[in-house]
Design a protein around this motif. Structure first.
Motif, PDB file in Angstrom:
ATOM      1  N   TYR A  65       0.933  -1.210  -0.195  1.00  0.00           N
ATOM      2  CA  TYR A  65       0.017  -0.132  -0.063  1.00  0.00           C
ATOM      3  C   TYR A  65       0.935   1.349  -0.062  1.00  0.00           C
ATOM      4  O   TYR A  65       0.599   2.137  -0.754  1.00  0.00           O
ATOM      5  CB  TYR A  65      -0.825  -0.151   1.114  1.00  0.00           C
ATOM      6  CG  TYR A  65      -1.578   1.224   1.425  1.00  0.00           C
ATOM      7  CD1 TYR A  65      -2.852   1.437   0.812  1.00  0.00           C
ATOM      8  CD2 TYR A  65      -1.057   2.160   2.327  1.00  0.00           C
ATOM      9  CE1 TYR A  65      -3.503   2.788   1.071  1.00  0.00           C
ATOM     10  CE2 TYR A  65      -1.754   3.389   2.599  1.00  0.00           C
ATOM     11  CZ  TYR A  65      -3.156   3.778   1.881  1.00  0.00           C
ATOM     12  OH  TYR A  65      -3.663   4.731   2.109  1.00  0.00           O
ATOM     13  N   PHE A  66       1.820   1.156   0.773  1.00  0.00           N
ATOM     14  CA  PHE A  66       2.614   2.515   1.023  1.00  0.00           C
ATOM     15  C   PHE A  66       3.720   2.623  -0.091  1.00  0.00           C
ATOM     16  O   PHE A  66       4.313   3.836  -0.324  1.00  0.00           O
ATOM     17  CB  PHE A  66       3.366   2.486   2.349  1.00  0.00           C
ATOM     18  CG  PHE A  66       2.676   3.044   3.262  1.00  0.00           C
ATOM     19  CD1 PHE A  66       2.351   4.377   3.505  1.00  0.00           C
ATOM     20  CD2 PHE A  66       1.948   2.425   4.408  1.00  0.00           C
ATOM     21  CE1 PHE A  66       1.410   4.966   4.514  1.00  0.00           C
ATOM     22  CE2 PHE A  66       1.094   2.795   5.472  1.00  0.00           C
ATOM     23  CZ  PHE A  66       0.805   4.050   5.481  1.00  0.00           C
ATOM     24  N   LYS A  67       3.888   1.651  -0.788  1.00  0.00           N
ATOM     25  CA  LYS A  67       4.880   1.907  -2.060  1.00  0.00           C
ATOM     26  C   LYS A  67       4.400   2.905  -3.059  1.00  0.00           C
ATOM     27  O   LYS A  67       5.133   3.594  -3.773  1.00  0.00           O
ATOM     28  CB  LYS A  67       5.035   0.342  -3.060  1.00  0.00           C
ATOM     29  CG  LYS A  67       6.030  -0.484  -1.993  1.00  0.00           C
ATOM     30  CD  LYS A  67       5.966  -1.754  -2.911  1.00  0.00           C
ATOM     31  CE  LYS A  67       6.865  -2.731  -2.276  1.00  0.00           C
ATOM     32  NZ  LYS A  67       7.057  -4.040  -3.036  1.00  0.00           N
ATOM     33  N   ASN A  68       3.023   3.123  -3.283  1.00  0.00           N
ATOM     34  CA  ASN A  68       2.398   4.197  -4.154  1.00  0.00           C
ATOM     35  C   ASN A  68       1.402   4.952  -3.381  1.00  0.00           C
ATOM     36  O   ASN A  68       0.664   5.511  -4.015  1.00  0.00           O
ATOM     37  CB  ASN A  68       1.725   3.328  -5.138  1.00  0.00           C
ATOM     38  CG  ASN A  68       2.764   2.527  -5.898  1.00  0.00           C
ATOM     39  OD1 ASN A  68       3.691   2.950  -6.696  1.00  0.00           O
ATOM     40  ND2 ASN A  68       2.393   1.188  -6.141  1.00  0.00           N
ATOM     41  N   ALA A  69       1.585   5.068  -2.035  1.00  0.00           N
ATOM     42  CA  ALA A  69       0.540   5.993  -1.424  1.00  0.00           C
ATOM     43  C   ALA A  69       0.614   7.314  -1.502  1.00  0.00           C
ATOM     44  O   ALA A  69       1.911   7.944  -1.560  1.00  0.00           O
ATOM     45  CB  ALA A  69       0.629   5.491  -0.008  1.00  0.00           C
ATOM     46  N   SER A  70      -0.232   8.264  -1.586  1.00  0.00           N
ATOM     47  CA  SER A  70      -0.361   9.546  -1.684  1.00  0.00           C
ATOM     48  C   SER A  70      -0.389  10.220  -0.178  1.00  0.00           C
ATOM     49  O   SER A  70      -0.591   9.572   0.586  1.00  0.00           O
ATOM     50  CB  SER A  70      -1.579   9.990  -2.482  1.00  0.00           C
ATOM     51  OG  SER A  70      -1.584   9.613  -3.769  1.00  0.00           O
ATOM     52  N   PRO A  71       0.242  11.396  -0.232  1.00  0.00           N
ATOM     53  CA  PRO A  71       0.039  11.979   1.025  1.00  0.00           C
ATOM     54  C   PRO A  71      -1.396  11.853   1.482  1.00  0.00           C
ATOM     55  O   PRO A  71      -2.297  12.102   1.073  1.00  0.00           O
ATOM     56  CB  PRO A  71       0.505  13.411   0.914  1.00  0.00           C
ATOM     57  CG  PRO A  71       1.369  13.326  -0.488  1.00  0.00           C
ATOM     58  CD  PRO A  71       0.663  12.347  -1.178  1.00  0.00           C
ATOM     59  N   PRO A  72      -1.382  11.930   3.194  1.00  0.00           N
ATOM     60  CA  PRO A  72      -2.647  11.841   3.626  1.00  0.00           C
ATOM     61  C   PRO A  72      -3.126  13.056   3.664  1.00  0.00           C
ATOM     62  O   PRO A  72      -4.720  13.292   3.733  1.00  0.00           O
ATOM     63  CB  PRO A  72      -2.584  11.313   5.074  1.00  0.00           C
ATOM     64  CG  PRO A  72      -0.934  11.698   5.340  1.00  0.00           C
ATOM     65  CD  PRO A  72      -0.267  11.556   4.051  1.00  0.00           C
ATOM     66  N   ASN A  73      -2.769  14.158   3.477  1.00  0.00           N
ATOM     67  CA  ASN A  73      -3.502  15.686   3.367  1.00  0.00           C
ATOM     68  C   ASN A  73      -2.525  16.519   2.391  1.00  0.00           C
ATOM     69  O   ASN A  73      -1.272  16.390   2.257  1.00  0.00           O
ATOM     70  CB  ASN A  73      -3.741  16.337   4.649  1.00  0.00           C
ATOM     71  CG  ASN A  73      -2.407  16.394   5.417  1.00  0.00           C
ATOM     72  OD1 ASN A  73      -1.516  17.455   4.817  1.00  0.00           O
ATOM     73  ND2 ASN A  73      -2.303  15.836   6.540  1.00  0.00           N
ATOM     74  N   ASN A  74      -3.057  17.486   1.812  1.00  0.00           N
ATOM     75  CA  ASN A  74      -2.322  18.416   1.041  1.00  0.00           C
ATOM     76  C   ASN A  74      -1.396  19.379   1.586  1.00  0.00           C
ATOM     77  O   ASN A  74      -0.555  20.047   0.964  1.00  0.00           O
ATOM     78  CB  ASN A  74      -3.667  19.311  -0.002  1.00  0.00           C
ATOM     79  CG  ASN A  74      -4.474  18.313  -0.862  1.00  0.00           C
ATOM     80  OD1 ASN A  74      -3.977  17.261  -1.258  1.00  0.00           O
ATOM     81  ND2 ASN A  74      -5.508  18.735  -0.932  1.00  0.00           N
ATOM     82  N   ASP A  75      -1.565  19.573   3.020  1.00  0.00           N
ATOM     83  CA  ASP A  75      -0.678  20.436   3.605  1.00  0.00           C
ATOM     84  C   ASP A  75       0.573  19.922   3.940  1.00  0.00           C
ATOM     85  O   ASP A  75       1.738  20.550   4.185  1.00  0.00           O
ATOM     86  CB  ASP A  75      -1.277  20.743   4.914  1.00  0.00           C
ATOM     87  CG  ASP A  75      -2.586  21.539   4.834  1.00  0.00           C
ATOM     88  OD1 ASP A  75      -2.786  22.048   3.690  1.00  0.00           O
ATOM     89  OD2 ASP A  75      -3.306  21.157   5.776  1.00  0.00           O
ATOM     90  N   LEU A  76       0.930  18.538   3.557  1.00  0.00           N
ATOM     91  CA  LEU A  76       2.109  17.879   3.659  1.00  0.00           C
ATOM     92  C   LEU A  76       3.144  18.191   2.536  1.00  0.00           C
ATOM     93  O   LEU A  76       2.625  17.735   1.396  1.00  0.00           O
ATOM     94  CB  LEU A  76       1.910  16.471   3.985  1.00  0.00           C
ATOM     95  CG  LEU A  76       2.980  15.630   4.518  1.00  0.00           C
ATOM     96  CD1 LEU A  76       3.101  16.199   6.189  1.00  0.00           C
ATOM     97  CD2 LEU A  76       2.816  14.140   4.793  1.00  0.00           C
TER      98      LEU A  76
END
Length: 414
Positions: A65-76
């Motif tokens: 899952y984390f190999k291609n995961a997007s940031p959990p929020n746009n502020d990061l």
């Protein structure tokens, strides 16, 4: 600064809190997990083995899952997210243990499983409610995270101890002590090469969690618990490693260093349903969804049984305590050395932990005098101090450290 990891064997009966403990152990670089040995307990040996394999399989799903995961929020910021993502990808890369299947029943006592709390499968029925988390072919499942042993747990424990330098491997015992007692009986000299046994078990000067006077692990196999306790006779914290090695060379038995973390100490560490929901369930990753499935079951059980919506973290605390001990930290814990036996025959007192609290003569220096032996028949030693019992453990940041290490999240109070 190079981090030195300590070699350990984890003996466990994967149910709900064992799962939390194992994830904490696997995410801890301080531990070099040589083997995970499985025993019956929270459920049958078939189920506890399936649960352990499922735990590893979910780690694989989490990493994918984390190999291609997007940031959990746009502020990061992208660079900050990339640093976090690397931590999440690598958090379970510290050990590749051997997995060995052990005892499926107690040595002599009638079987008692903890399915009333943990569910028939030991995992709150998730193999029924969430079947997609159950590996389809357990026998032929291949993973880069563990190796299945060709031996049973008893022989694997002895092999690990025999092949390692003496007094270097610690055993962290989270379930009934059947595997350990059987290994000890099979080859006492080899088993006595263990550095220390850190055991979650017993209810000392408190009520039990299975019967009014017995904790589950000791109740499940009181004979095994008593065998390990009796194998400590003659132990003293003043004995040096060199002295132990000399005893081994003479082919003498070396008394075991048995450290017991009773549930009346570990029960003070609680993970609330609110914190779990806010900091874990909200992540919505394969691991958090998987863990939420059986934790919701456990929280509901705690509310129905005890009127609280939180879970006592017995097994994870035992792992955290072992990490602290093995890391040689200056800890806020206290212990005492006592003479301890486990009741094996009582109808109402089976598994009861009995400590000899008879007063000692004020003039007797136990550091200089040998344990007095008298022919009492049942209790043959007087003034023995051979089992280490933890009397308090003050780890204020435990829940925050647990969540940080396993999920890389910061508890609000942390």
């Amino acid at each position: 600064m190079t981090l030195i990891s300590s070699p350990v064997i984890i003996d466990t009966d994967p149910g709900i809190d064992d799962a939390l403990a194992l994830y904490l152990a696997l995410a801890s670089p301080q531990l070099d997990i040589k083997a995970i040995t499985v025993v019956y307990g929270n459920s049958s040996i078939k189920d506890t083995t399936r649960n352990l394999i499922t735990l590893f399989d979910v780690i694989d799903k989490e990493i994918e899952y984390f190999k291609n995961a997007s940031p959990p929020n746009n502020d990061l910021h992208p660079e900050e997210w990339e640093r976090e993502r690397r931590i999440l990808l690598n958090r379970f890369e510290w050990s590749k243990p051997v997995v060995a299947i052990g005892a499926d029943k107690p040595m002599k006592a009638t079987e008692h499983l903890a399915v009333d709390f943990h569910g028939l499968d030991g995992f709150g029925q998730i193999h029924t409610t969430h079947p997609h988390y159950t590996p389809k072919d357990l026998k032929n499942l291949k993973s880069n995270r563990y190796v299945m042993s060709s031996q049973d747990a008893i022989d694997e424990i002895l092999t690990q101890l025999k092949n390692a330098p003496p007094f270097t491997i610690t055993i962290i015992a989270l379930g009934p002590l059947t595997n350990l007692a059987l290994a000890y009986k099979k080859d006492k000299r080899t088993f006595s090469r263990v550095k220390q046994i850190i055991c979650l078990g017993g209810a000392i000067n408190s009520h039990g969690n299975t019967t009014p006077c017995a904790e589950f692990n000791f109740y499940a196999d009181p004979h095994a618990a008593n065998i390990i306790s009796e194998a400590t006779k003659g132990f003293s914290p003043l004995i040096t490693v060199q002295n132990k090695i000399e005893r081994l060379r003479r082919r003498d038995l070396v008394p075991l260093h048995f450290t017991v973390l009773p549930i009346n100490v570990s029960c003070s560490f609680l993970l609330s349903s609110k914190d779990f929901t806010n900091y874990v369930t909200s992540l919505n990753t394969p691991l958090s969804i998987f863990m939420t499935a059986f934790m919701d079951y456990a929280f509901n059980k705690m509310r129905n049984y005890y009127g609280v919506y939180s879970l006592e973290m017995h097994d994870p605390v035992a792992v955290a305590f072992a990490i602290d001990i093995l890391s040689n930290k200056s800890l806020a814990y206290t212990s005492e050395y006592v003479d301890m036996k486990i009741e094996t025959q009582g109808i109402y007192t089976r598994g009861m932990t009995i400590v000899d609290s008879r007063p000692k003569p004020p003039s007797l220096d136990l550091n200089k005098s040998k344990t007095l032996e008298r022919d009492f028949g049942i209790w043959s030693h007087l003034y023995a101090t051979n089992v280490e019992v933890i009397t308090s453990y003050d780890y204020k940041l435990f829940i925050g450290d647990f969540l940080k290490r396993v999920f890389n999240v910061d508890l609000f109070e942390y």
